[in-house]
Design a protein around this motif. Structure first.
Motif, PDB file in Angstrom:
ATOM      1  N   LEU A  39       0.854  -1.196   0.000  1.00  0.00           N
ATOM      2  CA  LEU A  39       0.000   0.000   0.000  1.00  0.00           C
ATOM      3  C   LEU A  39       0.885   1.240   0.000  1.00  0.00           C
ATOM      4  O   LEU A  39       1.763   1.369   0.857  1.00  0.00           O
ATOM      5  N   ASP A  40       0.657   2.151  -0.958  1.00  0.00           N
ATOM      6  CA  ASP A  40       1.293   3.471  -0.904  1.00  0.00           C
ATOM      7  C   ASP A  40       0.253   4.422  -0.312  1.00  0.00           C
ATOM      8  O   ASP A  40      -0.717   4.796  -0.991  1.00  0.00           O
ATOM      9  N   PRO A  57       7.738  -6.685  -9.719  1.00  0.00           N
ATOM     10  CA  PRO A  57       7.341  -7.230 -11.027  1.00  0.00           C
ATOM     11  C   PRO A  57       6.284  -8.328 -10.913  1.00  0.00           C
ATOM     12  O   PRO A  57       5.480  -8.510 -11.827  1.00  0.00           O
ATOM     13  N   ASP A  58       6.269  -9.048  -9.782  1.00  0.00           N
ATOM     14  CA  ASP A  58       5.255 -10.099  -9.601  1.00  0.00           C
ATOM     15  C   ASP A  58       4.293  -9.756  -8.473  1.00  0.00           C
ATOM     16  O   ASP A  58       3.607 -10.636  -7.936  1.00  0.00           O
ATOM     17  N   GLY A  59       4.280  -8.496  -8.087  1.00  0.00           N
ATOM     18  CA  GLY A  59       3.441  -8.089  -6.960  1.00  0.00           C
ATOM     19  C   GLY A  59       2.416  -7.062  -7.379  1.00  0.00           C
ATOM     20  O   GLY A  59       2.130  -6.880  -8.570  1.00  0.00           O
ATOM     21  N   ARG A  60       1.885  -6.366  -6.391  1.00  0.00           N
ATOM     22  CA  ARG A  60       0.839  -5.380  -6.652  1.00  0.00           C
ATOM     23  C   ARG A  60       1.055  -4.158  -5.782  1.00  0.00           C
ATOM     24  O   ARG A  60       1.645  -4.251  -4.697  1.00  0.00           O
ATOM     25  N   VAL A  61       0.547  -3.030  -6.257  1.00  0.00           N
ATOM     26  CA  VAL A  61       0.576  -1.798  -5.480  1.00  0.00           C
ATOM     27  C   VAL A  61      -0.859  -1.311  -5.324  1.00  0.00           C
ATOM     28  O   VAL A  61      -1.640  -1.379  -6.277  1.00  0.00           O
ATOM     29  N   ILE A  62      -1.184  -0.842  -4.138  1.00  0.00           N
ATOM     30  CA  ILE A  62      -2.453  -0.148  -3.957  1.00  0.00           C
ATOM     31  C   ILE A  62      -2.109   1.314  -3.734  1.00  0.00           C
ATOM     32  O   ILE A  62      -1.446   1.668  -2.746  1.00  0.00           O
ATOM     33  N   TYR A  87      -6.276   1.476  -7.459  1.00  0.00           N
ATOM     34  CA  TYR A  87      -6.385   2.863  -7.004  1.00  0.00           C
ATOM     35  C   TYR A  87      -7.524   2.995  -5.990  1.00  0.00           C
ATOM     36  O   TYR A  87      -8.574   2.357  -6.151  1.00  0.00           O
ATOM     37  N   LEU A  88      -7.292   3.818  -4.995  1.00  0.00           N
ATOM     38  CA  LEU A  88      -8.276   3.954  -3.937  1.00  0.00           C
ATOM     39  C   LEU A  88      -8.294   5.405  -3.462  1.00  0.00           C
ATOM     40  O   LEU A  88      -7.254   5.933  -3.059  1.00  0.00           O
ATOM     41  N   VAL A  89      -9.463   6.048  -3.542  1.00  0.00           N
ATOM     42  CA  VAL A  89      -9.623   7.367  -2.933  1.00  0.00           C
ATOM     43  C   VAL A  89     -10.144   7.137  -1.523  1.00  0.00           C
ATOM     44  O   VAL A  89     -11.249   6.607  -1.352  1.00  0.00           O
TER      45      VAL A  89
END
Ligand SMILES: C[S@@+](CC[C@H](N)C(=O)[O-])C[C@H]1O[C@@H](n2cnc3c(N)ncnc32)[C@H](O)[C@@H]1O
Length: 250
Positions: A39-40, A57-62, A87-89
């Motif tokens: 999570l950023d 490269p094999d992961g995810r970002v929120i 993406y999350l507001v």
């Protein structure tokens, strides 16, 4: 109480070199295997998020932010990562859930926490969305940050210092521990930063430091307010002090 404001994302993206530089160094403190979900928290226009996504490269970002304009700009910047970025507001000061209700493996946050009024609530909300053992690596404005600007602000108009607060390492350790974090390290880092004088410096102040002040004023008073601050500071230097945070969810 008023919630977080929307930002001028286009200008922020252009002027955010200092935050991007500091953010890269903060990211270096987050050990990653490349397949985690991170999570950023307060992604802004995604200039640091993009460096984070490149390490997964094999992961995810929120990519989370309270400002819809910031999230929209981040979506444009990060489009090439496809569905590896969600993406999350959301307001970090209120409880929120991550996509699929799955906790993150780690949390990164840069230049954001000082905008969140209640740090007890902030750390509680972050603890609720990260796996046990997951890391929190963050940096925000810390005690003493922009003291010169605040001294000038105290002398202008109604003397309002803004909706930011700059916490000490000691109080932050206590709050993180109460929220359930362990292995906590916090420390201050002075980062005095010199800007190009004239319009670039005024532009930076207008967008980053004085945004909340200007939002309270009629548009025809904005330039005079920014000029009063520029004149009061003297040199185009901001006495930034950053608060670093490294911790793990217990
Ligand atoms: C100075 S920018 C930093 C953006 C990015 N992390 C960077 O380093 O460039 C601060 C960000 O914090 C976001 N923010 C402020 N208050 C917030 C809150 N309560 N919840 C979530 N985001 C918030 C703002 O919308 C803005 O995008």
């Amino acid at each position: 109480m008023q919630g977080p404001r929307d930002w001028d994302a286009t200008t922020y993206d252009r002027v955010a070199d200092p935050m991007t530089r500091w953010g890269s160094a903060v990211l270096d403190r987050l050990p990653l295997g490349g397949d985690e979900t991170v999570l950023d928290a307060g992604c802004g226009t995604g200039r640091v998020t993009e460096q984070l996504a490149a390490r997964l490269p094999d992961g995810r970002v929120i990519a989370l932010d309270a400002s819809p304009s910031m999230v929209a700009e981040a979506e444009r910047r990060l489009a090439r990562f496809g569905d590896r970025v969600a993406y999350l507001v959301a307001d970090l000061g209120r409880p929120f859930s991550l996509p699929g209700d799955r906790p993150a493996d780690a949390i990164l946050s840069t230049a954001t926490f000082h905008w969140v009024p209640d740090h007890d609530a902030l750390f509680r909300n972050l603890a609720a969305v990260v796996q046990p053992g997951g890391r929190l690596v963050a940096q925000c404005g810390g005690f003493g940050n922009i003291a010169t600007i605040q001294a000038v602000l105290a002398t202008i108009g109604d003397g309002w210092l803004g909706d930011v607060h700059f916490e000490t390492p000691e109080a932050t350790v206590e709050r993180l521990a109460t929220a359930g974090f362990v292995d906590i390290e916090t420390w201050l880092q002075p980062e005095p930063t010199t800007f190009e004088p004239g319009e670039p410096f005024a532009d930076y102040l207008r967008t980053v430091v004085l945004g909340s002040h200007l939002a309270r004023l009629p548009a025809d008073e904005h330039d005079a307010f920014v000029q009063a601050v520029v004149t009061g500071i003297g040199k185009p230097v901001i006495d930034y002090v950053r608060l670093n945070i490294v911790a793990r969810r217990g």
